[in-house]
Design a protein around this motif. Structure first.
Motif, mmCIF file in Angstrom:
data_model
loop_
_atom_site.group_PDB
_atom_site.id
_atom_site.type_symbol
_atom_site.label_atom_id
_atom_site.label_comp_id
_atom_site.label_asym_id
_atom_site.label_seq_id
_atom_site.Cartn_x
_atom_site.Cartn_y
_atom_site.Cartn_z
ATOM 1 N N THR A 91 0.847 -1.198 0.000
ATOM 2 C CA THR A 91 0.000 0.000 0.000
ATOM 3 C C THR A 91 0.883 1.249 0.000
ATOM 4 O O THR A 91 0.616 2.206 -0.722
ATOM 5 N N VAL A 92 1.947 1.219 0.776
ATOM 6 C CA VAL A 92 2.882 2.348 0.812
ATOM 7 C C VAL A 92 3.531 2.544 -0.561
ATOM 8 O O VAL A 92 3.744 3.673 -1.005
ATOM 9 N N THR A 93 3.816 1.456 -1.258
ATOM 10 C CA THR A 93 4.373 1.544 -2.611
ATOM 11 C C THR A 93 3.360 2.186 -3.562
ATOM 12 O O THR A 93 3.733 2.988 -4.424
ATOM 13 N N LEU A 94 2.087 1.876 -3.417
ATOM 14 C CA LEU A 94 1.055 2.508 -4.248
ATOM 15 C C LEU A 94 0.983 4.005 -3.969
ATOM 16 O O LEU A 94 0.805 4.805 -4.894
ATOM 17 N N LEU A 95 1.148 4.406 -2.711
ATOM 18 C CA LEU A 95 1.215 5.832 -2.388
ATOM 19 C C LEU A 95 2.394 6.486 -3.093
ATOM 20 O O LEU A 95 2.284 7.596 -3.619
ATOM 21 N N GLU A 96 3.519 5.790 -3.111
ATOM 22 C CA GLU A 96 4.711 6.310 -3.784
ATOM 23 C C GLU A 96 4.469 6.482 -5.279
ATOM 24 O O GLU A 96 4.854 7.505 -5.870
ATOM 25 N N GLU A 97 3.823 5.515 -5.909
ATOM 26 C CA GLU A 97 3.522 5.621 -7.335
ATOM 27 C C GLU A 97 2.666 6.858 -7.615
ATOM 28 O O GLU A 97 2.909 7.590 -8.576
ATOM 29 N N ALA A 98 1.682 7.097 -6.777
ATOM 30 C CA ALA A 98 0.824 8.279 -6.951
ATOM 31 C C ALA A 98 1.626 9.559 -6.724
ATOM 32 O O ALA A 98 1.479 10.536 -7.469
ATOM 33 N N ARG A 99 2.474 9.556 -5.711
ATOM 34 C CA ARG A 99 3.298 10.727 -5.401
ATOM 35 C C ARG A 99 4.245 11.065 -6.555
ATOM 36 O O ARG A 99 4.449 12.232 -6.878
ATOM 37 N N VAL A 100 4.797 10.051 -7.201
ATOM 38 C CA VAL A 100 5.670 10.260 -8.368
ATOM 39 C C VAL A 100 4.888 10.961 -9.476
ATOM 40 O O VAL A 100 5.408 11.868 -10.130
#
Length: 143
Positions: free
Chosen positions: A26-35
């Motif tokens: 889930t944290v990785t998905l947040l990172e993808e959105a942040r990018v």
């Protein structure tokens, strides 16, 4: 503007033994959105320096409901809550589907600091970056 919306697609490999997206993924998905916001959108609007170095100083995640990798996309809504001289706070609302009507499954925030990779030190937010971030300000504390 206020809210930036990114769509991310969980992968089957993101699910855990309980059948929902694992917390670390889930944290990785947040990172993808942040990018999408800080690298792609910022570059389109002339705030290229964010893509040259930003580090996460703090992460807070609240889980309200499970997320699933069912082949569909999730809607991640992001806004900037606070902008200071050397950091900013980004808030997230992760919806369990692609629409604004889908329920919020996860809320999160990251405190991010611009970072100079050459010197290996944090740096101040530039005026261009501040203007870009202010466009996504949610009206909370700080800008």
């Amino acid at each position: 503007m206020g809210v930036f919306v990114a769509e991310v697609r969980p992968r089957w490999s993101d699910m855990d033994v309980f059948g929902h997206v694992n917390h670390a993924n889930t944290v990785t998905l947040l990172e993808e959105a942040r990018v999408d916001l800080l690298f792609h959108e910022a570059s389109l609007r002339g705030a290229d320096d964010l893509a040259r170095g930003v580090v996460v100083a703090k992460l807070v995640v609240d889980y309200r409901a499970p997320l699933y990798a069912n082949g569909g996309v999730l809607r991640i809504e992001m806004s900037v809550r606070e902008i200071r001289a050397a950091y900013f706070v980004l808030d997230y609302a992760v919806r369990g589907g692609p629409t604004e009507a889908d329920p919020v499954a996860v809320t999160a925030s990251t405190t991010l600091a611009p970072y100079d990779l050459t010197s290996g030190k944090p740096r101040r937010i530039t005026d261009t970056e501040r203007d870009f971030l202010a466009a996504w300000h949610s009206g909370g504390n700080g800008a």
